[in-house]
Design an enzyme around this catalytic site. Sequence first.
Site, short mmCIF file in Angstrom:
data_model
loop_
_atom_site.label_atom_id
_atom_site.label_comp_id
_atom_site.label_asym_id
_atom_site.label_seq_id
_atom_site.Cartn_x
_atom_site.Cartn_y
_atom_site.Cartn_z
N GLY A 147 0.69 -1.08 -0.11
CA GLY A 147 0.00 -0.08 0.00
C GLY A 147 0.71 1.32 0.14
O GLY A 147 2.09 1.20 -0.11
N CYS A 148 0.05 2.43 0.31
CA CYS A 148 1.03 3.63 0.25
C CYS A 148 1.66 4.01 1.24
O CYS A 148 2.96 4.28 1.13
CB CYS A 148 -0.30 4.61 -0.28
SG CYS A 148 -1.48 4.64 0.81
N TYR A 149 0.95 3.96 2.39
CA TYR A 149 1.81 4.33 3.57
C TYR A 149 3.05 3.29 3.83
O TYR A 149 4.10 3.49 4.07
CB TYR A 149 0.90 4.32 4.96
CG TYR A 149 0.07 5.57 5.01
CD1 TYR A 149 0.36 6.82 4.93
CD2 TYR A 149 -1.45 5.10 5.08
CE1 TYR A 149 -0.52 7.64 4.88
CE2 TYR A 149 -2.21 6.07 5.00
CZ TYR A 149 -1.91 7.66 5.19
OH TYR A 149 -2.89 8.50 5.29
#
Length: 344
Positions: A147-149
Amino acid sequence: MIKVGIIGATGYAGAELCRLIMGHPQAEIAAISSVSFEGMKLSQVYPSYYQICDLVCESQEEAVAKSDVIFAALPHGLSQGLAKVCDQAGKVFIDLGADFRLKDENTYAEWYNGVFDDEALHQKAVYGLPEFYREQIKGKTVIANPGCYTTAVPLALAPALKAGFIDTKGIIADCKSGVTGAGRKPSQTNHYPELNENFYAYKVASHRHTPEMEQTLSNLSGEDIKLTFVPHLLPVNRGILATCYARLTKEVTQVEMEEIYQHAYGNEKFVRLLPSGRVPNIRHVWYTNYCDVAVQVDNRTGTLVAISAIDNMVKGAAGQAIQNMNLCFGLDETAGLLLVPPAF
């Protein structure tokens, strides 16, 4: 040409996959699928694709049959059955959801209230953060796209952590995200009057990306790491800014720390280590697969401040998924991803 199928093509990450694949020199979209918009053209859902991508959303079965690789841009809990179908059909499966990211089933059950439907398939899956696991990804057929984080934070901290310069206890990840990270489905939190002219923390110390970040950092350090993670929502469409704080374990100069990061990332195509005195800015990575990183040694407090910026829809989702596809198929890792960020 690699035949690409995109499941969940009408969500933000799916639509971004379509945009990027259309510019890929060695891949083409063979089929798209969407439960919500089956039978409709992608250009009817996203008018900007008119006369560029007018493919009709088909069933998942049709998309799998037509494709060499399937990208699944689906909510958690919906990818495991599809992954098994693709595996049995000899298709590469790249999951942008969370179903294959966590290696421990108990952790998955705790944070996602789910179970591993096929333990052997989970063992087969490789975590797709290329800067750390490039060799493991090459030639594999089941990829868990981070994911992004969980991309931004490890990329900010990894060099100092691996070199033994920061304490594995007490790490803080203070992160800000654009609203596309919440997905396309409207909610109270991303309703315009709630978000505009506003800025706030959410899911404090309880966000589902926490164990995924801890898993990556623990693997890199060889120690069990727990971190404090506080995400915030920005009133912008896209971008992740991760500001991470860690206690230094020994004296180090700014120049020495920058050399550690240069050694780690100097040959990476998509990690840009910024010159001393500059800090990452989400605008400078918009629409690209770049991750900008900067570090600051605060000897006054004995703290390392490590900052990264990514586009949550590209390096934090679709772009990284294509980077993984390139590795799986033995292509140049940068194929279709050498995009220039807008200057303003």
